[in-house]
Design an enzyme around this catalytic site. Structure first.
Site, PDB file in Angstrom:
ATOM      1  N   ASP A 206       0.836  -1.193   0.000  1.00 55.63           N
ATOM      2  CA  ASP A 206       0.000   0.000   0.000  1.00 55.63           C
ATOM      3  C   ASP A 206       0.877   1.252   0.000  1.00 55.63           C
ATOM      4  O   ASP A 206       1.880   1.314   0.731  1.00 55.63           O
ATOM      5  CB  ASP A 206      -0.835  -0.036   1.302  1.00 55.63           C
ATOM      6  CG  ASP A 206      -1.958   0.969   1.316  1.00 55.63           C
ATOM      7  OD1 ASP A 206      -2.841   0.863   0.462  1.00 55.63           O
ATOM      8  OD2 ASP A 206      -1.950   1.863   2.189  1.00 55.63           O
ATOM      9  N   GLU A 275       1.651   8.812  -7.832  1.00 53.68           N
ATOM     10  CA  GLU A 275       2.582   9.917  -8.066  1.00 53.68           C
ATOM     11  C   GLU A 275       2.162  10.818  -9.202  1.00 53.68           C
ATOM     12  O   GLU A 275       2.982  11.437  -9.851  1.00 53.68           O
ATOM     13  CB  GLU A 275       3.992   9.379  -8.302  1.00 53.68           C
ATOM     14  CG  GLU A 275       4.859   9.442  -7.056  1.00 53.68           C
ATOM     15  CD  GLU A 275       5.454  10.819  -6.814  1.00 53.68           C
ATOM     16  OE1 GLU A 275       5.220  11.729  -7.633  1.00 53.68           O
ATOM     17  OE2 GLU A 275       6.139  10.983  -5.790  1.00 53.68           O
TER      18      GLU A 275
HETATM   19  C1  NOJ Z   1      -4.536   2.864  -0.613  1.00 52.55           C
HETATM   20  C2  NOJ Z   1      -5.633   1.908  -0.313  1.00 52.55           C
HETATM   21  O1  NOJ Z   1      -5.914   1.173  -1.470  1.00 52.55           O
HETATM   22  C3  NOJ Z   1      -6.798   2.731   0.166  1.00 52.55           C
HETATM   23  O2  NOJ Z   1      -7.971   1.979   0.260  1.00 52.55           O
HETATM   24  C4  NOJ Z   1      -6.426   3.347   1.477  1.00 52.55           C
HETATM   25  O3  NOJ Z   1      -7.461   4.208   1.895  1.00 52.55           O
HETATM   26  C5  NOJ Z   1      -5.122   4.134   1.389  1.00 52.55           C
HETATM   27  N1  NOJ Z   1      -4.106   3.491   0.598  1.00 52.55           N
HETATM   28  C6  NOJ Z   1      -4.548   4.321   2.757  1.00 52.55           C
HETATM   29  O4  NOJ Z   1      -4.097   3.093   3.258  1.00 52.55           O
END
Ligand code: NOJ
Length: 527
Positions: A206, A275
């Site tokens: 993530d 990005e």
């Molecule tokens: C990306 C994840 O896919 C999303 O669902 C989340 O809210 C943010 N990162 C924070 O972890």
């Protein structure tokens, strides 16, 4: 075009198709109205029968669920709402028996504020003081920098207990880990080892572009009207800054080497790259033999599916491979409604487009049924991001509505309790009805995935022949075949001059017998 330098990882195909499961919305077996790990296990046959290579499970870890599970309170525990570690082991065993690999999410950028590490850090317990990013206020009491969180609003939360600000790049309940503290990396490595020992085959990381930021916390400049503006809705102030100082791609990409060391050579690793305008250039820094296998960017979801965006991405990418193609996820409105009219015709069109492209592909649960975006009322929303931007929400909960499995069961067989989000059924019906209909979206996905394999498209090279906003034609050359992909996003027929001489390998809609392609359709021709 450059050669693709990546080695094949263990038993993984070089460019896999990965099916994302959002556990809360897949299958409930505990009569809570929310999905669980056992439910996933019972439905894995559906996934295997699609012909994909792996599942990716969105977080099922212990969590207060303030960000749908991306706020982790214990990275090595299963949240009781989803089951137990034994359930996880059973899921992995069943997946492997069906020939599916298992990838899990790793949220290394932040934790929940309920995580014991954070609670100890808040109390300045020895060894935990610097696990998060604490800063004194400026002399006037204001936050250390002007940084804005992804979800909008200041990226700093004041904590009276420490009389300091703490950085959070997402929600205030998701404090950012201090990646410059070696103790944090020791802990993250141990978490990786824990899941490796339980038999996982890969990880999705993530927010990998957010791990490192300017150690002096200098302000971000305004984006103005420049190309540097990150794509996104104008009502989110995050898009109004140039993210020069809160995201340092070079430092983050260097950390991808550590991630690879911890995971070992055989795991498939993919990162979420956020990005904006430099997405693909940044992705290239993160990927390589000693780093991640692939990354995915939000260009198509944020800029819209068009021939020009596709061709721009392909040109910036150079050799296919490290960029994973996808159109839907738990974070965006479903593509069949976002870029289409929600019809089964459009679902087939986008499937034929995505599944022709060389490189890895991510499918989001339910897209193989043509599941559409749900227009949820405010009272039904759980997601704080959606709730903040109401009545113009990003539509995350609307994409997360539960899977529809059966015609003759309450709540389409998802749950016998009240589902946690209202359910909607796609035009071709739930999975069982689609199975007995040769012309359904589900059958189309199965056919397209089989042909993608037969024609070796995943490892092919792509050459763009025509890129217009609403038309896209490309040649894909694989070890065994050459395919011409034609995509017509317009509402009228379009010319494909040489089509009359070519034999279709797959078509998303019936085609006129001429050198034309039908409206809103895609064709793969043998060339
Ligand atoms: C990306 C994840 O896919 C999303 O669902 C989340 O809210 C943010 N990162 C924070 O972890």
């Amino acid at each position: 075009m450059e050669a693709d330098p990546r080695p094949t990882r263990g038993l993984w195909p070089k460019n896999p198709v990965i099916y994302q499961i959002y556990p809360r919305s897949f299958q409930d077996t505990s009569e809570t109205g929310e999905g669980d790990l056992r439910g996933i296990t019972t439905r894995l046959e559906h996934v295997a029968s699609l012909g994909v290579d792996s599942v990716w499970l969105s977080p099922f870890f212990a969590s207060p669920m303030c960000d749908g599970g991306y706020d982790v309170a214990d990275q090595t525990a299963v949240d009781p709402r989803f089951g137990t570690l034994d359930d996880f082991d059973a899921l992995v065993a069943r997946a492997h028996a069906l020939g599916l690999r298992v990838m899990i999410d790793q949220v290394f950028n932040h934790t929940s504020d309920q995580h014991p590490w954070f609670q100890k850090s808040l109390r300045r317990e020895p060894g935990f003081e610097d696990m998060y990013v604490w800063q004194d206020p400026r002399p006037d009491g204001s936050a250390p920098s002007n940084w804005i969180a992804f979800f909008g609003g200041a990226a700093w939360r004041w904590h009276p207990q420490r009389a300091q600000y703490c950085l959070h790049q997402f929600l205030p309940c998701q404090p950012s880990l201090n990646h410059r503290n070696p103790k944090v990396h020791d802990a993250l490595r141990e978490i990786t080892e824990f899941w490796l020992a339980r038999g996982v085959d890969g990880f999705r990381y993530d927010a990998v572009t957010s791990f490192f930021y300017d150690p002096e916390f200098r302000d971000n400049p305004p984006a103005g009207d420049t190309q540097a503006r990150i794509p996104g809705p104008a009502n989110n102030p995050f898009t109004m800054q140039r993210h020069d100082n809160d995201m340092l791609p070079n430092d983050c990409a260097a950390f991808a080497r550590d991630i690879r060391d911890w995971a070992g050579p055989d795991q498939y690793l993919i990162g979420e790259i956020n990005e904006g305008p430099k997405s693909i250039e940044v992705l290239r820094k993160f990927t390589g033999p000693d780093r991640l296998d692939a990354g995915y960017v939000v260009d198509l979801a944020e800029r819209g599916v068009s021939g020009t965006v596709l061709s721009d991405m392909i040109a910036r990418l150079g050799a296919p491979g490290p960029l994973a193609w996808w159109l839907s996820s738990h974070d965006q409105a479903r593509h069949v409604s976002r870029d289409g009219d929600g019809s089964a015709r459009d679902a087939r069109l986008f499937a034929a487009l995505t599944l022709a492209l060389p490189g890895p592909v991510l499918l989001f649960q339910g897209e193989e049924l043509g599941m559409t975006q749900s227009d949820l009322p405010f009272e039904a929303l759980h997601d704080p991001f959606d709730r903040t931007y109401w009545p113009d929400p990003p539509g995350r909960d609307g994409a997360r509505t539960p899977m529809v499995w059966e015609d003759d069961a309450p709540n389409y067989g998802f749950t016998s309790a009240a589902p946690w989000l209202p359910m909607i059924c796609p035009p071709d019906g739930p999975a069982d009805r689609q199975l007995s209909n040769e012309g359904s979206v589900l059958q189309f996905y199965r056919t397209a995935l089989r042909k993608r394999g037969d024609l070796n498209l995943a490892d092919g090279r792509i050459e763009v022949l025509l890129a217009e906003d609403r038309m896209f034609i490309a040649r894909i050359v694989s070890v065994s075949d050459t395919v011409v992909l034609a995509v017509n996003l317009t509402d009228g027929p379009q010319d494909v001059p040489y089509a009359g001489t070519l034999r279709p390998a797959l078509q998303s809609a019936e085609q006129p017998v001429s050198d034309q392609i039908a409206p809103r359709s895609a064709i793969w021709y043998h060339a």
